[in-house]
Design an enzyme around this catalytic site. Sequence first.
Site, PDB file in Angstrom:
ATOM      1  N   TYR A 158      27.583 -13.724  39.567  1.00 45.73           N
ATOM      2  CA  TYR A 158      28.318 -13.166  38.438  1.00 45.73           C
ATOM      3  C   TYR A 158      29.764 -12.836  38.815  1.00 45.73           C
ATOM      4  O   TYR A 158      30.040 -12.297  39.880  1.00 45.73           O
ATOM      5  CB  TYR A 158      27.633 -11.888  37.942  1.00 45.73           C
ATOM      6  CG  TYR A 158      26.263 -12.114  37.356  1.00 45.73           C
ATOM      7  CD1 TYR A 158      26.065 -12.983  36.295  1.00 45.73           C
ATOM      8  CD2 TYR A 158      25.158 -11.428  37.864  1.00 45.73           C
ATOM      9  CE1 TYR A 158      24.813 -13.184  35.753  1.00 45.73           C
ATOM     10  CE2 TYR A 158      23.896 -11.606  37.329  1.00 45.73           C
ATOM     11  CZ  TYR A 158      23.725 -12.494  36.269  1.00 45.73           C
ATOM     12  OH  TYR A 158      22.483 -12.688  35.740  1.00 45.73           O
ATOM     13  N   ARG A 184      24.667  25.008  48.546  1.00 45.03           N
ATOM     14  CA  ARG A 184      23.636  24.487  47.631  1.00 45.03           C
ATOM     15  C   ARG A 184      22.646  25.623  47.361  1.00 45.03           C
ATOM     16  O   ARG A 184      23.050  26.726  46.992  1.00 45.03           O
ATOM     17  CB  ARG A 184      22.982  23.246  48.228  1.00 45.03           C
ATOM     18  CG  ARG A 184      23.994  22.117  48.486  1.00 45.03           C
ATOM     19  CD  ARG A 184      23.345  20.774  48.768  1.00 45.03           C
ATOM     20  NE  ARG A 184      22.246  20.843  49.707  1.00 45.03           N
ATOM     21  CZ  ARG A 184      21.763  19.781  50.374  1.00 45.03           C
ATOM     22  NH1 ARG A 184      22.315  18.585  50.195  1.00 45.03           N
ATOM     23  NH2 ARG A 184      20.756  19.910  51.211  1.00 45.03           N
ATOM     24  N   LYS A 208      10.065  13.913  52.857  1.00 48.28           N
ATOM     25  CA  LYS A 208      10.454  13.890  51.444  1.00 48.28           C
ATOM     26  C   LYS A 208      10.865  12.470  51.053  1.00 48.28           C
ATOM     27  O   LYS A 208      11.095  11.614  51.901  1.00 48.28           O
ATOM     28  CB  LYS A 208      11.600  14.860  51.200  1.00 48.28           C
ATOM     29  CG  LYS A 208      12.885  14.503  51.938  1.00 48.28           C
ATOM     30  CD  LYS A 208      13.995  15.491  51.655  1.00 48.28           C
ATOM     31  CE  LYS A 208      15.274  15.101  52.399  1.00 48.28           C
ATOM     32  NZ  LYS A 208      16.402  15.983  52.093  1.00 48.28           N
ATOM     33  N   MET A 239      20.505  -8.346  40.256  1.00 50.73           N
ATOM     34  CA  MET A 239      19.340  -7.478  40.172  1.00 50.73           C
ATOM     35  C   MET A 239      18.209  -7.931  41.080  1.00 50.73           C
ATOM     36  O   MET A 239      17.533  -7.108  41.715  1.00 50.73           O
ATOM     37  CB  MET A 239      18.837  -7.399  38.720  1.00 50.73           C
ATOM     38  CG  MET A 239      17.684  -6.430  38.534  1.00 50.73           C
ATOM     39  SD  MET A 239      17.094  -6.348  36.828  1.00 50.73           S
ATOM     40  CE  MET A 239      18.496  -5.581  36.021  1.00 50.73           C
TER      41      MET A 239
END
Length: 406
Positions: free
Chosen positions: A284, A151, A54, A331
């Site tokens: 940053y 779940r 998956k 990013m």
Amino acid sequence: MTYQVSTGDFPPGSSAAPVRAEERSAVIDLDAIRHNVRHLAAVASPAKIMAVVKADAYGHGAIQVARAALGAGASWLGVAHISEALTLRAAGIEAPLLAWLHTPDSNFAAAVAAGIDIGCSGWELDRIVAAAREQERPARIHLKVDTGLGRNGAPLDAWDSLVGEAMEYQDQGLLRVVGIFSHLAVADEPERPETDEQLAVFRQILAVAQDAGVDPEVRHLANTPATLSRPDTHFDLVRVGLGLYGLSPFEGQSPSELGLRPAMTVRTVVSHCKDVPAGQGVSYGLNYHTEGVSTLGLIPLGYADGVPRIATGGPVRVEGVNYPVVGRIAMDQMVIDLGPRNVAAGGRSILGAEAVLFGDGADGGPTADDWARAARTNNYEIVTRISPRVPRRYLNEEPDTGEERP
């Protein structure tokens, strides 16, 4: 390790095109996948192996990993979504294949048509039967029960009715109950008692199903940690995800201690190298300042590539040395502090040198676990989140010979 490609503003094949290491890649060693399958198969025997592919095989590439795993002895494949299973079928993979997480909009008809096994927690049953009628083909289902994870899976008080209804449809030729399964909550913490409790419940619901006439082909409960530590959970089939990719599910135990080999190496090249004065702020927020005159190296990977923004301090290996990331991860890029090199005055630059974020950890190199600690998460997330912007490159993609490689 260098992966040669043409780069620059020249057409491929041009004699003027420079050749150098590619900018960034996630390198997947399919021999490691094969090794892990064989090792886990030996641990689980006589139970069979379901290779869980998956989420694009936890970021490793579902089609390539599926083929390698099947060639090495896996008997089944597992995915979350029917759409993932259909992609494997479209690639020509015909092995038994289970998809277990659905919504009312899932394409059950396509799954039945493609011979995909469908996990069923209860609400899906009528939709699966409708798809079987539409396709004029019996559906293959695995009934799932919630033994304690909370779940999906049928609640215990609904199990009798689900089994009874499924058997009515089986008697009508609309489906076949191929499997019964559940999922463990804390098998990666072997000292906890909940695994024993879930196992006891699973044995009880199997007895109920047997009394109702269910004769499943496979009963499956164990994930990777239970495969490695709890042989009493193996039953007919074990579902291995993390271990398939050579990562450890246990805190304090390395892959090598478990006989596993990490398959993914994430690497790039240093894209800028410059001297800066003492007190230079970095990235940053200017949360990091150099302690003295220093040289900074720019690493062209960031959170758009799947590197966690929170993982400042994660290691990057350049020329045999692990340097922690300093300042905030952006990013597209992050920064390492190389100490004083005085590149401007002739000190050695590392511009273009290979930079490895994580790999198999050989010779002290960084691992996915190192980055998981820096990001305060687990190794599953580190490998799975590497984004499609990072090209996958495959080693040892030739067909499996059935023999272990050194």
